[in-house]
Design an enzyme around this catalytic site. Structure first.
Site, PDB file in Angstrom:
ATOM      1  N   LEU A  73       0.872  -1.170   0.000  1.00 38.18           N
ATOM      2  CA  LEU A  73       0.000   0.000   0.000  1.00 38.18           C
ATOM      3  C   LEU A  73       0.910   1.220   0.000  1.00 38.18           C
ATOM      4  O   LEU A  73       1.955   1.216   0.651  1.00 38.18           O
ATOM      5  CB  LEU A  73      -0.886   0.035   1.253  1.00 38.18           C
ATOM      6  N   ASP A  74       0.510   2.277  -0.718  1.00 35.55           N
ATOM      7  CA  ASP A  74       1.280   3.527  -0.680  1.00 35.55           C
ATOM      8  C   ASP A  74       1.403   4.008   0.756  1.00 35.55           C
ATOM      9  O   ASP A  74       0.531   3.739   1.591  1.00 35.55           O
ATOM     10  CB  ASP A  74       0.562   4.625  -1.489  1.00 35.55           C
ATOM     11  N   ARG A  75       2.461   4.764   1.038  1.00 36.89           N
ATOM     12  CA  ARG A  75       2.704   5.272   2.390  1.00 36.89           C
ATOM     13  C   ARG A  75       1.457   5.951   2.969  1.00 36.89           C
ATOM     14  O   ARG A  75       1.090   5.741   4.117  1.00 36.89           O
ATOM     15  CB  ARG A  75       3.860   6.282   2.373  1.00 36.89           C
TER      16      ARG A  75
END
Length: 304
Positions: free
Chosen positions: A142-144
């Site tokens: 997942l993106d930050r």
């Protein structure tokens, strides 16, 4: 010549024995009923020395409540405390996989430029506290700034199976997206071919078959003039897919300056991985994990 037969060695008891609770009970009576080779005084000593754990956490009180499904561990030595998790909540763990929720702002894994605290590093420390030989393996990311449900494998073989059979094993991946503006259609599908620039930004190519095919389905859950709350289902899982497709619709994800957001935002990216449903790669059991919609997403629809 010595013809004496060797006495077969007694099988060693494992360092940690694990028991599954089948009915409600307090800890002390459960241990007395289930642990062989330990009298009442031995059990009490083990409790006081930190050799008993319930669901991975040391338990020292005699009346610690147990419920069906709890795992009680009895160790020959003091059980090491597992390090606390920051920005990570453990939803499920067995010998093959870990399922967590990750908070917005925490990296899934370290990159070349970013080496700070990550979900991956914390979970590696978590499994090694119980067994120094343990490891975890990345399955997806997942993106930050995206929060929500993630899965990790606990062996290379399980990681490989999940990645190779992702489409067959994963039954549902649903996100919640808070986007800018009010959509004209209550539901729809965005399909495009995604490519990446030299600055690592994704975009939809104007030419068919030019890049990776990406398909995103969306449905409006709630909206006003400023915002729309969408349920988003991925048919494909490309890098930044939802963020690019929301920009393509003219309704970028709230807080996503990289992909066209202009509003003041809510203090985080308006994207949350709400549901992950899959077939367990080893047991074949169907599993589903659903998390609540972040309150920050709903707060923008509250009337003063």
């Amino acid at each position: 010549m010595n013809n004496k037969k060797a006495t077969p060695a007694k099988p060693k008891q494992p360092l940690i024995r694990e028991y599954t609770v089948t009915e409600q009970s307090d800890l002390l009576p459960f241990l007395l009923d289930n642990v062989t080779g330990m009298g009442r005084n031995s059990v009490k000593s083990a409790l006081s020395r930190g050799q008993i754990a319930v669901n991975g956490k040391i338990a020292t009180t005699h009346n610690h409540p147990l419920k069906p499904g709890d795992k009680v561990s009895v160790s020959k030595e003091r059980i090491p405390e597992r390090p606390p998790l920051a920005g990570v909540t453990l939803l499920y763990e067995d010998k093959d996989i870990l399922v967590i929720t990750k908070e917005s702002g925490l990296l899934s894994i370290a990159s070349d430029k970013e080496t700070q605290l990550t979900a991956y590093r914390q979970l590696m420390d978590h499994v090694r506290a119980a067994d120094p030989a343990s490891r975890i393996f990345v399955v997806h990311r997942l993106d930050r700034d995206t929060s929500g449900v993630m899965m990790f494998a606990k062996s290379e073989a399980v990681q490989q199976k999940l990645q190779e059979q992702w489409k067959e094993l994963v039954k549902e991946r649903t996100y919640i997206a808070l986007v800018e503006g009010q959509l004209k259609k209550n539901e729809g599908t965005v399909s495009s071919w995604l490519k990446e620039t030299k600055t690592l930004k994704m975009y939809s190519s104007p030419y068919p078959n030019d890049g990776q095919h990406a398909i995103t389905h969306y449905k409006v859950l709630q909206s006003n003039r400023s915002y729309s709350l969408l349920e988003v289902e991925l048919e494909t899982g490309r890098k930044n897919q939802i963020r690019v497709h929301m920009q393509d619709l003219g309704h970028p994800v709230v807080g996503d300056k990289k992909y066209g957001a202009r509003g003041r935002g809510i203090g985080r990216l308006g994207l949350h991985a709400r549901v992950l449903a899959f077939i367990h790669p080893v047991s074949g059991k169907e599993m589903r994990f659903e998390t609540p919609i972040p309150k920050l997403f709903s707060n923008v629809f509250r009337t003063v």
